[in-house]
Design a protein around this motif. Structure first.
Motif, PDB file in Angstrom:
ATOM      1  N   LEU A  70      47.411  24.626  38.213  1.00  0.00           N
ATOM      2  CA  LEU A  70      47.125  23.472  37.375  1.00  0.00           C
ATOM      3  C   LEU A  70      45.835  22.769  37.755  1.00  0.00           C
ATOM      4  O   LEU A  70      45.254  22.056  36.941  1.00  0.00           O
ATOM      5  CB  LEU A  70      48.282  22.468  37.462  1.00  0.00           C
ATOM      6  N   ARG A  71      45.373  22.934  38.970  1.00  0.00           N
ATOM      7  CA  ARG A  71      44.148  22.277  39.398  1.00  0.00           C
ATOM      8  C   ARG A  71      42.959  23.212  39.215  1.00  0.00           C
ATOM      9  O   ARG A  71      43.033  24.403  39.468  1.00  0.00           O
ATOM     10  CB  ARG A  71      44.232  21.862  40.862  1.00  0.00           C
ATOM     11  N   THR A  72      41.845  22.644  38.777  1.00  0.00           N
ATOM     12  CA  THR A  72      40.625  23.408  38.577  1.00  0.00           C
ATOM     13  C   THR A  72      39.485  22.723  39.298  1.00  0.00           C
ATOM     14  O   THR A  72      39.535  21.536  39.614  1.00  0.00           O
ATOM     15  CB  THR A  72      40.275  23.514  37.081  1.00  0.00           C
ATOM     16  N   VAL A  73      38.427  23.475  39.561  1.00  0.00           N
ATOM     17  CA  VAL A  73      37.288  22.932  40.292  1.00  0.00           C
ATOM     18  C   VAL A  73      36.288  22.270  39.367  1.00  0.00           C
ATOM     19  O   VAL A  73      35.435  21.514  39.800  1.00  0.00           O
ATOM     20  CB  VAL A  73      36.590  24.056  41.095  1.00  0.00           C
ATOM     21  N   SER A  74      36.378  22.527  38.074  1.00  0.00           N
ATOM     22  CA  SER A  74      35.417  21.974  37.135  1.00  0.00           C
ATOM     23  C   SER A  74      35.887  20.635  36.604  1.00  0.00           C
ATOM     24  O   SER A  74      37.069  20.426  36.353  1.00  0.00           O
ATOM     25  CB  SER A  74      35.205  22.943  35.968  1.00  0.00           C
ATOM     26  N   ASP A  75      34.961  19.695  36.444  1.00  0.00           N
ATOM     27  CA  ASP A  75      35.270  18.402  35.865  1.00  0.00           C
ATOM     28  C   ASP A  75      35.077  18.392  34.352  1.00  0.00           C
ATOM     29  O   ASP A  75      35.396  17.409  33.698  1.00  0.00           O
ATOM     30  CB  ASP A  75      34.393  17.308  36.493  1.00  0.00           C
ATOM     31  N   ASP A  76      34.532  19.457  33.820  1.00  0.00           N
ATOM     32  CA  ASP A  76      34.296  19.548  32.386  1.00  0.00           C
ATOM     33  C   ASP A  76      35.587  19.990  31.701  1.00  0.00           C
ATOM     34  O   ASP A  76      36.089  21.085  31.963  1.00  0.00           O
ATOM     35  CB  ASP A  76      33.177  20.556  32.093  1.00  0.00           C
ATOM     36  N   PRO A  77      36.176  19.150  30.829  1.00  0.00           N
ATOM     37  CA  PRO A  77      37.442  19.530  30.194  1.00  0.00           C
ATOM     38  C   PRO A  77      37.368  20.852  29.455  1.00  0.00           C
ATOM     39  O   PRO A  77      38.341  21.590  29.384  1.00  0.00           O
ATOM     40  CB  PRO A  77      37.725  18.369  29.231  1.00  0.00           C
ATOM     41  N   GLU A  78      36.184  21.168  28.886  1.00  0.00           N
ATOM     42  CA  GLU A  78      36.078  22.413  28.136  1.00  0.00           C
ATOM     43  C   GLU A  78      36.102  23.629  29.053  1.00  0.00           C
ATOM     44  O   GLU A  78      36.374  24.740  28.611  1.00  0.00           O
ATOM     45  CB  GLU A  78      34.788  22.409  27.312  1.00  0.00           C
ATOM     46  N   CYS A  79      35.801  23.402  30.335  1.00  0.00           N
ATOM     47  CA  CYS A  79      35.780  24.527  31.272  1.00  0.00           C
ATOM     48  C   CYS A  79      37.088  24.664  32.041  1.00  0.00           C
ATOM     49  O   CYS A  79      37.263  25.611  32.797  1.00  0.00           O
ATOM     50  CB  CYS A  79      34.629  24.362  32.270  1.00  0.00           C
ATOM     51  N   GLN A  80      37.978  23.700  31.865  1.00  0.00           N
ATOM     52  CA  GLN A  80      39.229  23.743  32.597  1.00  0.00           C
ATOM     53  C   GLN A  80      40.222  24.640  31.857  1.00  0.00           C
ATOM     54  O   GLN A  80      40.708  24.293  30.789  1.00  0.00           O
ATOM     55  CB  GLN A  80      39.803  22.339  32.759  1.00  0.00           C
ATOM     56  N   LYS A  81      40.515  25.778  32.435  1.00  0.00           N
ATOM     57  CA  LYS A  81      41.453  26.729  31.863  1.00  0.00           C
ATOM     58  C   LYS A  81      42.539  27.028  32.890  1.00  0.00           C
ATOM     59  O   LYS A  81      42.293  27.054  34.087  1.00  0.00           O
ATOM     60  CB  LYS A  81      40.741  28.020  31.449  1.00  0.00           C
ATOM     61  N   PHE A  82      43.720  27.249  32.399  1.00  0.00           N
ATOM     62  CA  PHE A  82      44.820  27.540  33.286  1.00  0.00           C
ATOM     63  C   PHE A  82      44.734  28.999  33.750  1.00  0.00           C
ATOM     64  O   PHE A  82      44.655  29.919  32.944  1.00  0.00           O
ATOM     65  CB  PHE A  82      46.156  27.303  32.585  1.00  0.00           C
ATOM     66  N   HIS A  83      44.741  29.164  35.062  1.00  0.00           N
ATOM     67  CA  HIS A  83      44.771  30.505  35.620  1.00  0.00           C
ATOM     68  C   HIS A  83      46.222  30.909  35.823  1.00  0.00           C
ATOM     69  O   HIS A  83      46.992  30.231  36.508  1.00  0.00           O
ATOM     70  CB  HIS A  83      44.029  30.556  36.955  1.00  0.00           C
ATOM     71  N   CYS A  84      46.632  31.992  35.215  1.00  0.00           N
ATOM     72  CA  CYS A  84      48.031  32.413  35.229  1.00  0.00           C
ATOM     73  C   CYS A  84      48.184  33.714  36.002  1.00  0.00           C
ATOM     74  O   CYS A  84      47.433  34.675  35.788  1.00  0.00           O
ATOM     75  CB  CYS A  84      48.554  32.584  33.793  1.00  0.00           C
ATOM     76  N   ASN A  85      49.139  33.737  36.908  1.00  0.00           N
ATOM     77  CA  ASN A  85      49.476  34.928  37.678  1.00  0.00           C
ATOM     78  C   ASN A  85      50.916  35.308  37.347  1.00  0.00           C
ATOM     79  O   ASN A  85      51.804  34.457  37.355  1.00  0.00           O
ATOM     80  CB  ASN A  85      49.322  34.660  39.178  1.00  0.00           C
ATOM     81  N   THR A  86      51.157  36.569  37.020  1.00  0.00           N
ATOM     82  CA  THR A  86      52.484  37.037  36.620  1.00  0.00           C
ATOM     83  C   THR A  86      53.109  37.867  37.731  1.00  0.00           C
ATOM     84  O   THR A  86      52.466  38.763  38.296  1.00  0.00           O
ATOM     85  CB  THR A  86      52.411  37.866  35.332  1.00  0.00           C
ATOM     86  N   ILE A  87      54.362  37.554  38.051  1.00  0.00           N
ATOM     87  CA  ILE A  87      55.117  38.269  39.075  1.00  0.00           C
ATOM     88  C   ILE A  87      56.275  38.993  38.409  1.00  0.00           C
ATOM     89  O   ILE A  87      57.034  38.396  37.634  1.00  0.00           O
ATOM     90  CB  ILE A  87      55.648  37.302  40.146  1.00  0.00           C
ATOM     91  N   ASP A  88      56.408  40.274  38.691  1.00  0.00           N
ATOM     92  CA  ASP A  88      57.493  41.084  38.134  1.00  0.00           C
ATOM     93  C   ASP A  88      58.634  41.141  39.143  1.00  0.00           C
ATOM     94  O   ASP A  88      58.526  41.778  40.192  1.00  0.00           O
ATOM     95  CB  ASP A  88      56.983  42.497  37.836  1.00  0.00           C
ATOM     96  N   CYS A  89      59.742  40.456  38.828  1.00  0.00           N
ATOM     97  CA  CYS A  89      60.893  40.408  39.729  1.00  0.00           C
ATOM     98  C   CYS A  89      61.910  41.501  39.443  1.00  0.00           C
ATOM     99  O   CYS A  89      62.897  41.636  40.183  1.00  0.00           O
ATOM    100  CB  CYS A  89      61.567  39.052  39.634  1.00  0.00           C
ATOM    101  N   SER A  90      61.723  42.245  38.355  1.00  0.00           N
ATOM    102  CA  SER A  90      62.561  43.403  37.993  1.00  0.00           C
ATOM    103  C   SER A  90      63.954  43.026  37.499  1.00  0.00           C
ATOM    104  O   SER A  90      64.675  43.879  37.007  1.00  0.00           O
ATOM    105  CB  SER A  90      62.709  44.378  39.178  1.00  0.00           C
ATOM    106  N   GLN A  91      64.368  41.774  37.652  1.00  0.00           N
ATOM    107  CA  GLN A  91      65.665  41.302  37.175  1.00  0.00           C
ATOM    108  C   GLN A  91      65.492  39.903  36.595  1.00  0.00           C
ATOM    109  O   GLN A  91      64.529  39.200  36.913  1.00  0.00           O
ATOM    110  CB  GLN A  91      66.680  41.247  38.327  1.00  0.00           C
ATOM    111  N   SER A  92      66.399  39.500  35.741  1.00  0.00           N
ATOM    112  CA  SER A  92      66.332  38.153  35.178  1.00  0.00           C
ATOM    113  C   SER A  92      66.351  37.113  36.300  1.00  0.00           C
ATOM    114  O   SER A  92      67.169  37.184  37.218  1.00  0.00           O
ATOM    115  CB  SER A  92      67.518  37.908  34.240  1.00  0.00           C
ATOM    116  N   VAL A  93      65.444  36.151  36.198  1.00  0.00           N
ATOM    117  CA  VAL A  93      65.304  35.120  37.224  1.00  0.00           C
ATOM    118  C   VAL A  93      66.122  33.904  36.800  1.00  0.00           C
ATOM    119  O   VAL A  93      65.854  33.291  35.773  1.00  0.00           O
ATOM    120  CB  VAL A  93      63.822  34.739  37.417  1.00  0.00           C
ATOM    121  N   MET A  94      67.112  33.539  37.607  1.00  0.00           N
ATOM    122  CA  MET A  94      68.045  32.472  37.259  1.00  0.00           C
ATOM    123  C   MET A  94      67.761  31.172  38.011  1.00  0.00           C
ATOM    124  O   MET A  94      68.259  30.116  37.617  1.00  0.00           O
ATOM    125  CB  MET A  94      69.477  32.917  37.570  1.00  0.00           C
ATOM    126  N   ALA A  95      67.001  31.234  39.101  1.00  0.00           N
ATOM    127  CA  ALA A  95      66.712  30.045  39.895  1.00  0.00           C
ATOM    128  C   ALA A  95      65.404  30.248  40.630  1.00  0.00           C
ATOM    129  O   ALA A  95      65.035  31.382  40.951  1.00  0.00           O
ATOM    130  CB  ALA A  95      67.847  29.764  40.886  1.00  0.00           C
TER     131      ALA A  95
END
Length: 400
Positions: A70-95
């Protein structure tokens, strides 16, 4: 001489729909999973913020967890993009839950907050959320994990609950070894939560069950007492930030605030007015509660209900409570550590972020938080105080 707490008659409060949208920002955005699948495989059962508010993780269905920085290094709102990392847990995640303190995984790497995920198969996997690297794979539960909670930031003890009717204690400072099993529940456990200030654990589940435990050591725990008052399955529980209050949510259409030291009910929050008779509260009533959470300052309580509404209750001040409609049934809700945002997980695997009005708390409330954080109920009873101050410190609702 020790003073005993007097009996308290709990007040019942209902939601005022004329203030339904007050205080919520209309702007919201939804984080989608971008995948297709069945409704059950896509349900967002859980979400979590890291303690420093830099990361947000949620289960998007099909065994995938998205971690957004959620935090970015840029102060320009147009340059602030969410960096998303996906983790494959192989099973439904309940908690899921982040560790309360950052941990150095390798000597040549920086510290990170570990992300613990509980799976439908009964496994618990802990990840480096930045790299997606699997750190621990904990196996001892037989069936679905229902919740995860950390006991404290010193020993890094992870508490897990499962539909196999047990809770287990895992020591992450000892390579994740399982040290204790707690098994007093007669029916499946739906959630457990650790007190932020004392070695206490609350566990709730089917059969109207609310139990309190004291974890004396990572290998020793004592069963304290049951809390009785709900008339249907209890689905969720949460502690106030000072550990002085416990909130539980149930399928009987109510959330109850308890004094865990005396087991007395302080406040009943009704989601149907009038409250249904016990015969109806014990069955399908259209207002089952799925989640309850305290705000970080302890002044508000969020409840997520089967009627597709998220309610935020102002508990102690003369302010209107607020609610907003979620377009699809919600499965989970979480306050951000600064209290300005509520993340709501939906049954289509997406996540909504709602901005919440944050106000400065009165000095007397901040003093109460500080006192109760370090003074257990027994110590408070030994202090000679005027009745008005004692009742205020005990969170007894005023009569007006």
């Amino acid at each position: 001489m020790t003073k005993k707490s007097s009996n308290v008659t709990p007040r019942t409060r209902f939601f005022a729909e004329d203030h339904a949208l007050e205080g919520f920002q209309e702007q919201r955005f939804r984080l989608h999973n971008g995948r297709t699948g069945s409704r059950n495989s896509l349900e967002s059962y859980c979400n979590a913020f890291s303690p420093d508010s830099s990361l947000l993780a949620w289960s998007r269905g099909n065994g995938f967890v998205d971690v957004v920085r959620l935090r970015t290094v840029s102060d320009d709102p147009e340059c602030q993009k969410f960096h998303c990392n996906t983790i494959d847990c192989s099973q439904s995640v309940m908690a899921m839950v982040f560790s309360p303190v950052s941990t150095k995984i390798d000597s040549d790497k920086s510290k990170v907050f570990l992300l613990a995920t509980g799976l439908a198969c009964g496994k618990i996997k802990l990840w480096n959320p930045d790299s997606g690297e699997l750190i621990y794979n904990l196996m001892d539960h037989r069936v679905c994990i229902t919740s995860l909670s950390f006991m404290n930031d010193k020993e890094l003890l992870l508490i897990s609950s499962s539909k196999d009717r047990t809770m287990k204690v895992w020591d992450l400072n000892d390579d994740g070894n399982m040290t204790l099993t707690l098994n007093k529940h007669p029916l499946p456990i739906l959630e457990c939560s650790c007190s932020p200030t004392a070695p206490l654990i609350c566990s709730v589940g089917k059969g109207r069950t609310v139990l309190l435990w004291r974890l004396e050591h990572k290998r020793s725990a004592s069963y304290c007492k049951p809390l009785r008052g709900h008339k249907n399955d209890v689905t969720s529980c949460a502690w106030s930030p000072d550990g002085a209050l416990l909130a539980t949510a149930s399928n009987d259409t109510t959330a109850i605030l308890w004094d865990p030291g005396t087991t007395q009910q302080l406040l009943i929050l009704g989601h149907v007015n009038p409250l249904p008779e016990p015969i109806f509260a014990g069955g399908a009533n259209g207002s089952w509660l799925t989640c309850v959470r305290f705000s970080p300052d302890g002044s508000q309580l969020a409840t997520l209900c089967e009627d597709n509404r998220l309610r935020v209750w102002n508990l102690w001040f003369n302010k209107a409570s607020r609610s907003t409609e979620v377009n699809k049934p919600g499965a989970s809700c979480t306050f951000s550590p600064d209290g300005s945002t509520i993340a709501v997980g939906h049954t289509d695997g997406s996540l909504s972020l709602l901005e919440v009005e944050v106000s400065v708390m009165p000095l007397k409330h901040l003093c109460r938080l500080a006192i109760r954080r370090f003074m257990p109920p027994a110590a408070l009873d030994e202090v000679l105080l005027p009745p008005v101050i004692r009742r205020y410190l005990q969170y007894v609702p005023s009569e007006v």
